[in-house]
Design an enzyme around this catalytic site. Structure first.
Site, PDB file in Angstrom:
ATOM      1  N   GLU B 283       0.825  -1.202   0.000  1.00  0.00           N
ATOM      2  CA  GLU B 283       0.000   0.000   0.000  1.00  0.00           C
ATOM      3  C   GLU B 283       0.867   1.263   0.000  1.00  0.00           C
ATOM      4  O   GLU B 283       0.542   2.261  -0.639  1.00  0.00           O
ATOM      5  CB  GLU B 283      -0.947  -0.012   1.200  1.00  0.00           C
ATOM      6  CG  GLU B 283      -1.931   1.141   1.144  1.00  0.00           C
ATOM      7  CD  GLU B 283      -3.094   1.020   2.116  1.00  0.00           C
ATOM      8  OE1 GLU B 283      -3.261  -0.060   2.733  1.00  0.00           O
ATOM      9  OE2 GLU B 283      -3.816   2.012   2.262  1.00  0.00           O
ATOM     10  N   CYS B 303      -8.022  -1.620   4.610  1.00  0.00           N
ATOM     11  CA  CYS B 303      -7.801  -2.812   5.429  1.00  0.00           C
ATOM     12  C   CYS B 303      -8.977  -3.118   6.348  1.00  0.00           C
ATOM     13  O   CYS B 303      -9.062  -4.178   6.932  1.00  0.00           O
ATOM     14  CB  CYS B 303      -6.512  -2.690   6.231  1.00  0.00           C
ATOM     15  SG  CYS B 303      -6.396  -1.117   7.071  1.00  0.00           S
ATOM     16  N   SER B 323      -7.354   1.893  -1.686  1.00  0.00           N
ATOM     17  CA  SER B 323      -6.178   1.098  -2.006  1.00  0.00           C
ATOM     18  C   SER B 323      -6.647  -0.259  -2.492  1.00  0.00           C
ATOM     19  O   SER B 323      -7.608  -0.823  -1.955  1.00  0.00           O
ATOM     20  CB  SER B 323      -5.335   0.922  -0.738  1.00  0.00           C
ATOM     21  OG  SER B 323      -4.391  -0.108  -0.945  1.00  0.00           O
ATOM     22  N   LYS B 362     -14.915  -9.074   9.550  1.00  0.00           N
ATOM     23  CA  LYS B 362     -13.926  -9.988   8.951  1.00  0.00           C
ATOM     24  C   LYS B 362     -14.567 -11.318   8.565  1.00  0.00           C
ATOM     25  O   LYS B 362     -14.099 -12.020   7.677  1.00  0.00           O
ATOM     26  CB  LYS B 362     -12.782 -10.231   9.943  1.00  0.00           C
ATOM     27  CG  LYS B 362     -11.862  -9.027  10.113  1.00  0.00           C
ATOM     28  CD  LYS B 362     -10.894  -8.885   8.971  1.00  0.00           C
ATOM     29  CE  LYS B 362     -10.062  -7.624   9.100  1.00  0.00           C
ATOM     30  NZ  LYS B 362      -9.323  -7.333   7.859  1.00  0.00           N
ATOM     31  N   CYS B 503      -9.388  -0.833  15.563  1.00  0.00           N
ATOM     32  CA  CYS B 503      -9.612  -2.244  15.892  1.00  0.00           C
ATOM     33  C   CYS B 503      -9.705  -2.514  17.392  1.00  0.00           C
ATOM     34  O   CYS B 503     -10.380  -3.441  17.816  1.00  0.00           O
ATOM     35  CB  CYS B 503      -8.517  -3.107  15.288  1.00  0.00           C
ATOM     36  SG  CYS B 503      -8.439  -2.937  13.502  1.00  0.00           S
TER      37      CYS B 503
END
Lengths: 600, 573
Positions: B283, B303, B323, B362, B503
């Site tokens: 990235e 991400c 990205s 996720k 996170c």
């Protein structure tokens, strides 16, 4: 073009009540009849709003004589035209007949129903064409706003309203002038006024009739409020179930805009005001002010905790004044005639008049406006014409699902905000449901709880869960499954919900239960302990029928009539009813030629 | 402004203006119970569990929603207030399944705690019982299970989704007793514009919103002799999982975490930090390229799978700004089933990759159709921090008694730059460290961007001035994106994390979470970075080796195939 001068004006009520009794059809018949007889240049038809006497609709008033005809059908038109308009003879059979004296009354003002009323808010209803701004203006309309904007400061207006003693007509009875003062004092570059026309109490139609019959009065009240608090924009929140009210308001707004009574620089005062209509989807809770504002903002109509109050943080977080339709309807009179004149009407702490929607077991169903302090007896017996034949007064329910019952011992109570609260009822928006001795009070409580439970927004625990449990108990009692302890639990929950619910809807939801428990506790007890519904309303508790052996002639008619084959016996001897099968429908008793069957 | 004098239970107290009665009582050590109130959300005033008696008006008021006024006197312990609080909890229980033993939130349920502390007995509730809500449970996933029958309608999820995330996937519907919190048209979670972030589950006081559990799948894989089970753990887990075992928030338990994973029977215990360094290589170079070519700027990170899905629904026109680099989790799994399989001579078909994530989104990301570049589904199972803790507890592993162990070789190696991926601003700092050094040869001083809301910084790299911004919470992200959409964004690089604090505040993290706890978790993560010897991704020796042995150059052919992905526009609702 030169205006035609008509020799007669025929006023036809096309409010929702009369329309549903066939006023539109009758109007067409009248138009055709007038055309056929070449009278259309001599007689003018005017559609008006509600006269309040909905029981007797469709209503027609012929001027200049002022003859009041009721229940006029299309079939009556040829006779009406022939007799009244051509021969000048009153059609006696279409006149109102006083239920007590059986006398035919030709004039509006001599009818008992109107005699004791004092019509301020409803003064134009039924008299003018609500879709014609000129008629409102001809009767002094928009003079009040002209006076306020050209000769009164904002503070003068607020002082006048404060001095008038006007209190909110939507239910709470908060002093209107004080409310305006709070909104006036809030500092902001943007403020709103809102008219709460989300009338939702079962049986209530005061606001609808006023909006349909005299929309400009409400608009004028709002402009004055807007000026007083410093708002340049207003919303009329009207439920979508009131299409006629919405249509007439739209028309009225557009006419007022054309006349420069809405828009910029009103009366060259530099004051600007514009109005919008917001249609509500019919949720009862949207009558609660914070829920209503959420709904205007496009959110789900749910109340929020106060403070902050709308006067400081209302619509889109801006200071907002929100009043009910009838409250605004009082404003033009107050400004035009002065607080002193207004405050002559009414009682010490409740000034002016109040409009009630009189319904239930009463002869003259309709809309009445009386001075505060009028007794219940006057409203029910003098104006309402008493109960139907053979019916005995039991109670009147005021304040809708938030209110309570008033029994015969309080019939002479002068009606105002405080006296009603004192006997465990409330003014509410003005619904008045008259009940006779054939009404089961437990069933009435169940009806209202069912209403509030299904209209609860579901936000707060006590209202969402608590009213459900109360409803379950009431249903249980009505079904004959009531238990010892149910009354105590009902009272416990009722006080709990009153104490802890978030908004007014929840806090007042238990009132019908508390009020019926206060005055008719014995009916609850009869259901629970004796398994009887004294009024004979609750089907599951209706006692079984019995055949008196001595009287029975063994004709077998009852056995043949019984829909569930509960009756057996020997012809020419006697018959008996099996309790376990009998559904207490009463068919047998009604068919018995010798009256041998009665309820045990 | 001067302080306000009030009396609580006869004690005179001075508090700041604007304080609620609830917080005023807290200041003198009285914890009034509540369910709908949440310090991060707007006032709701619905549960009525926090009522106290205003002694002057004689009214019961919701203490959360009532600000103090001068001279106020109220009682938390009056009989009326005490009974009213109980009664409202009883009413909630009378319409609740009360199957605590089998509930995911048994032990962390706020309703259960209140029932316990108020001493409510079964018979108190039984007399109020009647009809109970019976609504279909939505458990088709991909990330969250919604059981309206357990819901107490406190509205925290609704407010979180609207106010913090700007998504509004959940709303109240119906009236009275039939009221529920649901999605538009009651559609299942997979069919709506939900970002899968799981923030709703972190504020839910009961078990109405929980992650879709994959514990059984993972046990099955571990118990299968033919499977070679590789586990990776996200950077933030080491700073949060300790809370499940009684540690203070932010306590770093990396060594015990690695040891516990080994005890559970995973064949290899790795860290996602390895591939976070890899992400920076890809990235960072991608950003450099865009910067030099002045194309697709601002460059926006990708991400965070919650953010990516939010962008696909709401900003499909900006997907080229994202990205193309995969998230560290997905890079890890692609490398595990290709390079690592080859290196260790393991049949990639037998490799089962498990990711321990702070995140419910996720679970969705691993199932995306784009995530099969290794020739297999790259990631096989995702467990949240909470699920992993449950497995450790199930096995009776005394976490606090474990000796520290290291991650396994190769895919456990990482730098401080990778660790800070675990908190908001970390990706940006890691990327800029590499970019600046590559361009100028000079190391970067700390950026020290804040943890909350939107933060930005301007830095001079050689002859260039680069403006970076970070946002956490999707409602904040939307502010930056609306600027981009209008062409008014002053930034070159934007980092977005769906969850507040990034996170460490993820939807899969230990419960209950508060802002203070998240601050501590984030501080823990930064502290690890401070102690690391290697703090720049491009200096990770194993990453250097990976490029030398297998990938070639960043953004090269093999990298492009395994480490980059595409996005898809999705409907707005």
């Amino acid at each position: 073009m030169k205006d035609i001068i008509y020799r007669s004006h025929i006023l036809i009520c096309t409010g929702t009540g009369c329309t549903s009794s066939g006023a539109k059809k009758m109007r067409i018949a009248l138009e055709d009849e007038l055309a056929e007889r070449n009278l259309n240049k001599e007689v003018k038809i005017i559609e008006t709003g509600c006269h309040g006497f909905c029981e007797k609709g469709p209503i027609v008033v012929v001027y200049p004589e002022g003859v009041f005809y009721c229940e006029v059908k299309s079939e009556d038109i040829p006779e009406l035209v022939e007799e009244h308009l051509l021969k000048g003879r009153i059609v006696e059979r279409l006149l109102f007949k006083e239920p007590v004296t059986e006398e035919n009354i030709p004039s509006y003002h001599d009818i008992q129903f109107y005699k004791k009323q004092e019509r301020i808010v409803l003064s134009n209803c039924g008299k003018i064409d609500p879709e014609n701004i000129d008629e409102y203006i001809a009767l002094g309309g928009y003079e009040a706003v002209g006076k306020a904007l050209s000769s009164m400061s904002q503070k003068d207006v607020i002082a006048e309203v404060k001095n008038s003693g006007l209190r909110g007509r939507g239910g709470g009875g908060f002093p209107t002038g004080l409310k305006w003062q709070f909104a006036h004092e809030a500092v902001s570059n943007k403020k709103y006024v809102i008219c709460n026309a989300d009338e939702g109490d079962p049986g209530a139609f005061m606001d609808r009739s006023l909006l349909e019959g005299d929309p400009h009065r409400v608009i004028e009240g709002m402009i004055i409020a807007g000026y007083a608090i410093g708002a340049d924009e207003g919303y009329l929140y009207v439920r979508a179930e009131y299409p006629l009210a919405i249509k007439r308001l739209e028309k009225a707004i557009s006419q007022a805009e054309d006349y420069g009574l809405l828009g910029d620089d009103l009366f060259s005062s530099g004051y600007n005001f514009k109005l919008h209509i917001k249609k509500g989807a019919g949720a009862f809770v949207c009558g609660e002010e914070t829920a209503l504002m959420a709904s205007i903002e496009g959110k789900r109509g749910m109340p929020r905790p106060r403070p902050p109050y709308p006067a400081n943080s209302g619509l889109w977080g801006k200071p907002t004044n929100i009043n009910n339709v009838e409250t605004y309807g009082n404003i033009p009179y107050i400004i035009k005639n002065g607080a002193e004149e207004y405050s002559k009407i009414g009682t010490e702490n409740s000034k002016g008049t109040k409009v009630f929607a009189l319904t239930g077991k009463i002869n003259n169903t309709g809309l009445v406006e009386v001075p505060m302090g009028t007794t219940l007896r006057e409203v029910i017996y003098d104006i309402g014409g008493g109960l139907g034949e053979g019916m005995k007064y039991k109670a009147v329910q005021t304040g809708g699902p938030s209110g309570g019952c008033i029994t015969s011992e309080h019939l002479d109570l002068p009606i105002d905000y405080d006296s009603l609260l004192g006997v465990g009822a409330m003014m509410g928006s003005g619904g008045m449901v008259v009940m006779d001795d054939g009404t089961c009070m437990v069933d009435v409580a169940r009806f209202f709880l069912n209403f509030t439970q299904s209209e609860s927004c579901g936000k707060c625990t006590p209202c969402r869960e608590g009213t459900k449990r109360m409803l379950e108990i009431l249903e249980r009692i009505c079904e004959g499954e009531g238990e010892d302890g149910d009354i105590a639990l009902l009272e416990d929950l009722a006080h709990h919900i009153k104490d802890t619910a978030l908004c007014g809807l929840g806090q007042t939801a238990p009132n019908p239960v508390l009020s019926t428990l206060k005055y008719f506790r014995h009916e609850y007890e009869a259901h629970i302990f004796d398994h009887k519904c004294p009024a004979g309303v609750c089907k599951d508790l209706a006692s079984a029928y019995l055949i008196d052996k001595e009287t029975c002639v063994g004709c077998s008619i009852c056995a043949k009539a019984c829909p569930v084959d509960a009756i057996t016996g020997t012809p020419k001897e006697s018959y008996q009813i099996d309790d376990d099968i009998c559904i207490s429908c009463g068919v047998c008793a009604s068919k018995c030629p010798v009256s041998a069957i009665s309820q045990g | 402004m001067s302080k306000i004098n009030i009396k609580i239970d006869d004690q005179a107290v001075q508090v700041e203006p604007g304080t609620s009665l609830l917080n005023a009582a807290k200041e003198i050590g009285i914890e009034i119970p509540y369910l709908c109130y949440h310090p991060d959300l707007s006032l709701h005033g619905a549960c009525r569990v926090c009522v106290v008696e205003d002694l002057k008006s004689g009214k019961l008021v919701a203490s959360c929603a009532t600000p103090v006024t001068e001279g106020m006197e109220f009682s938390t312990r009056s009989q009326r207030a005490r009974v009213a609080r109980r009664r409202n909890v009883e009413l909630l229980l009378a319409n609740h399944p009360n199957d605590c033993l089998g509930c995911d939130r048994n032990g962390t349920c706020e309703l259960q705690d209140i029932v316990h502390s108020l001493g409510i007995r079964s018979e108190d509730v039984e007399r109020l019982e009647g009809e109970r809500r019976e609504v279909e449970v939505d458990e088709v996933g991909p990330s969250l299970k919604r059981d309206p029958n357990k819901c107490i309608l406190c509205g925290r999820c609704v407010r979180t989704c609207e106010e913090i995330q700007g998504v509004s996937a959940l709303q109240f519907a119906n009236r009275g007793f039939n009221s529920i919190v649901t999605t538009a048209f009651d559609l299942p979670q997979r069919d709506i514009n939900c970002a899968n972030c799981g923030q709703c589950a972190t504020v839910c006081p009961v078990g109405a919103l929980t992650e879709i559990s994959e514990i059984d799948k993972v046990w099955k894989a571990i118990e299968d002799d033919k499977k070679y089970v590789i586990v990776q753990t996200a950077p933030s887990i080491q700073a949060t999982i300790g809370e499940e075992f009684g540690y203070e928030a932010g306590t770093i338990v990396t060594g015990k975490l690695a040891a516990a994973l080994r005890r559970l029977g995973f064949n290899k215990v790795f860290s996602t930090e390895f591939s976070a360094d890899l992400t920076i290589m890809e990235e960072g170079n991608e950003f450099l390229k865009r910067l030099q070519g002045d194309k697709n700027l601002p460059h926006i990170t990708s991400c965070c799978p919650g953010w990516v899905k939010f962008a696909e629904h709401n900003y499909p026109d900006l997907l080229n700004n994202l990205s193309s680099a995969k998230s560290p989790m997905q890079m890890f799994s692609s490398i595990a089933k290709t390079y690592y399989a080859e290196l260790e001579d393991i049949d990639p078909a037998s490799i089962y990759t498990v990711a321990i994530m702070p995140c419910t989104a996720k679970k969705f990301e691993k199932d995306r159709e784009e995530m099969n570049d290794s020739g297999y589904q790259d990631t096989d199972a995702v467990l949240t921090t909470r699920e992993l803790a449950r497995m450790i507890k199930e096995m009776g592993i005394k976490f606090e008694l474990l000796n520290d162990e290291d991650f396994d070789e190769l895919m456990g190696a990482h730098t401080g730059a990778a660790t800070i991926f675990g908190t908001t601003g970390g990706v940006t700092e890691a990327a800029v460290r590499t970019v600046k050094e590559k361009l100028t040869g000079e190391p970067l001083e700390r950026l020290n961007l804040g943890f909350r809301g939107i933060n930005d910084a301007e830095l001079v790299i050689g002859d260039k001035t680069i403006r970076v911004a970070i946002a956490n919470g999707l409602a904040n992200a939307a502010e930056l994106l609306d600027e981009v959409r209008k062409g008014e964004s002053p930034y070159d690089f934007i980092e977005i994390m769906a969850c507040p604090h990034g996170c460490v505040g993820g939807g899969g993290q230990p419960l209950p979470a508060s802002r203070e706890k998240k601050d501590k978790r984030a501080a823990g993560i930064k502290a690890i970075d401070d102690q690391m010897v290697i703090r720049k991704s491009h200096e990770n020796p194993m990453i250097i080796k990976l490029y030398e042995d297998f990938l070639g150059e960043p953004l090269g052919g093999e990298s492009h195939h395994l480490l980059h992905t595409k996005y898809q526009a999705r409907p707005k609702n």
